[in-house]
Design an enzyme around this catalytic site. Structure first.
Site, PDB file in Angstrom:
ATOM      1  N   GLY A 180       0.832  -1.195   0.000  1.00 16.86           N
ATOM      2  CA  GLY A 180       0.000   0.000   0.000  1.00 16.86           C
ATOM      3  C   GLY A 180       0.867   1.245   0.000  1.00 16.86           C
ATOM      4  O   GLY A 180       2.052   1.195   0.339  1.00 16.86           O
ATOM      5  N   GLN A 200       3.138   9.927   1.754  1.00 19.48           N
ATOM      6  CA  GLN A 200       4.442   9.262   1.601  1.00 19.48           C
ATOM      7  C   GLN A 200       5.208   9.773   0.384  1.00 19.48           C
ATOM      8  O   GLN A 200       6.416   9.578   0.290  1.00 19.48           O
ATOM      9  CB  GLN A 200       4.268   7.742   1.490  1.00 19.48           C
ATOM     10  CG  GLN A 200       3.780   7.104   2.780  1.00 19.48           C
ATOM     11  CD  GLN A 200       3.695   5.606   2.634  1.00 19.48           C
ATOM     12  OE1 GLN A 200       2.698   5.078   2.141  1.00 19.48           O
ATOM     13  NE2 GLN A 200       4.736   4.912   3.038  1.00 19.48           N
ATOM     14  N   HIS A 227      -3.462   0.610   8.139  1.00 19.30           N
ATOM     15  CA  HIS A 227      -2.140   1.243   8.056  1.00 19.30           C
ATOM     16  C   HIS A 227      -2.172   2.479   7.153  1.00 19.30           C
ATOM     17  O   HIS A 227      -1.684   3.547   7.519  1.00 19.30           O
ATOM     18  CB  HIS A 227      -1.142   0.194   7.527  1.00 19.30           C
ATOM     19  CG  HIS A 227       0.245   0.696   7.318  1.00 19.30           C
ATOM     20  ND1 HIS A 227       1.319   0.235   8.056  1.00 19.30           N
ATOM     21  CD2 HIS A 227       0.752   1.615   6.456  1.00 19.30           C
ATOM     22  CE1 HIS A 227       2.426   0.868   7.646  1.00 19.30           C
ATOM     23  NE2 HIS A 227       2.115   1.696   6.673  1.00 19.30           N
ATOM     24  N   GLU A 228      -2.780   2.327   5.969  1.00 17.89           N
ATOM     25  CA  GLU A 228      -2.783   3.436   5.002  1.00 17.89           C
ATOM     26  C   GLU A 228      -3.700   4.574   5.461  1.00 17.89           C
ATOM     27  O   GLU A 228      -3.374   5.750   5.283  1.00 17.89           O
ATOM     28  CB  GLU A 228      -3.206   2.947   3.611  1.00 17.89           C
ATOM     29  CG  GLU A 228      -2.310   1.875   2.996  1.00 17.89           C
ATOM     30  CD  GLU A 228      -0.829   2.226   2.992  1.00 17.89           C
ATOM     31  OE1 GLU A 228      -0.472   3.419   2.899  1.00 17.89           O
ATOM     32  OE2 GLU A 228      -0.014   1.291   3.106  1.00 17.89           O
ATOM     33  N   HIS A 251      -1.971   6.774   7.862  1.00 20.40           N
ATOM     34  CA  HIS A 251      -1.053   7.731   7.216  1.00 20.40           C
ATOM     35  C   HIS A 251      -1.747   9.073   6.947  1.00 20.40           C
ATOM     36  O   HIS A 251      -1.122  10.120   7.023  1.00 20.40           O
ATOM     37  CB  HIS A 251      -0.566   7.184   5.862  1.00 20.40           C
ATOM     38  CG  HIS A 251       0.696   6.367   5.948  1.00 20.40           C
ATOM     39  ND1 HIS A 251       1.877   6.868   6.433  1.00 20.40           N
ATOM     40  CD2 HIS A 251       0.963   5.095   5.573  1.00 20.40           C
ATOM     41  CE1 HIS A 251       2.821   5.926   6.362  1.00 20.40           C
ATOM     42  NE2 HIS A 251       2.290   4.842   5.844  1.00 20.40           N
TER      43      HIS A 251
END
Ligand SMILES: [Zn+2]
Length: 158
Positions: free
Chosen positions: A46, A51, A130-131, A134
């Site tokens: 991902g 990022q 997780h994403e 972010h």
């Protein structure tokens, strides 16, 4: 199309809350295309827009069947739990032990602004969580139990 540079965890962009996408225009499509190329190139599961230095609510998740694009994603439902190894392209070479839901369902917009739902178990559920973290400036290192040791990582490879 083009590869984007992946920022590492020292960069301030990774610790900010991202803004909603309002315009589903060519700029968004270019970002999504570049992120897809960057994700494939880096063998990740991902990738989130911060990022690559873009503070917008955009993530890509590889479900194992396809790479899906999630714009303005929201977590709708979770169930169960799993504790396992988790890594991040922005924290190269390290893995942590992270507790996540076993199942997760999200809703998001596609690149044209249409809402849809996606769900997954195990690694896909882990990746959704997780994403999405972010997008709120949260890295797994802030929610993990601890880093995995060299011995544990080597044992996993065997
Ligand atoms: Zn990550």
């Amino acid at each position: 199309m083009g590869l984007r540079k992946i920022l590492t965890d020292k960069e301030p962009a990774l610790h900010k809350v991202c803004k909603k996408v309002e315009k589903f225009d060519w700029r968004l499509h270019k970002l999504l295309d570049d992120m897809r190329e960057t994700l494939i190139d880096s063998n990740g599961v991902g990738l989130a827009a911060p990022q690559v230095g873009i503070l917008r609510r955009v993530v890509l998740v590889d479900t194992g069947e396809e790479i899906i694009e999630l714009v303005n994603p929201e977590l709708l439902e979770t169930d169960g739990e799993q504790v396992g190894a988790e890594g991040c392209l922005s924290v190269p070479g390290k893995y942590g032990l992270v507790k996540r839901p076993y199942y997760a369902k999200v809703r998001a917009q596609d690149r044209f602004g249409a809402w849809y739902e996606a769900e997954g178990e195990e690694i896909v559920a882990r990746c959704f969580c997780h994403e999405l973290d972010h997008l709120d400036g949260v890295l797994y290192t802030q929610v993990m139990e601890r880093y995995l040791t060299e011995e544990e990582l080597n044992a996993d490879e065997e």
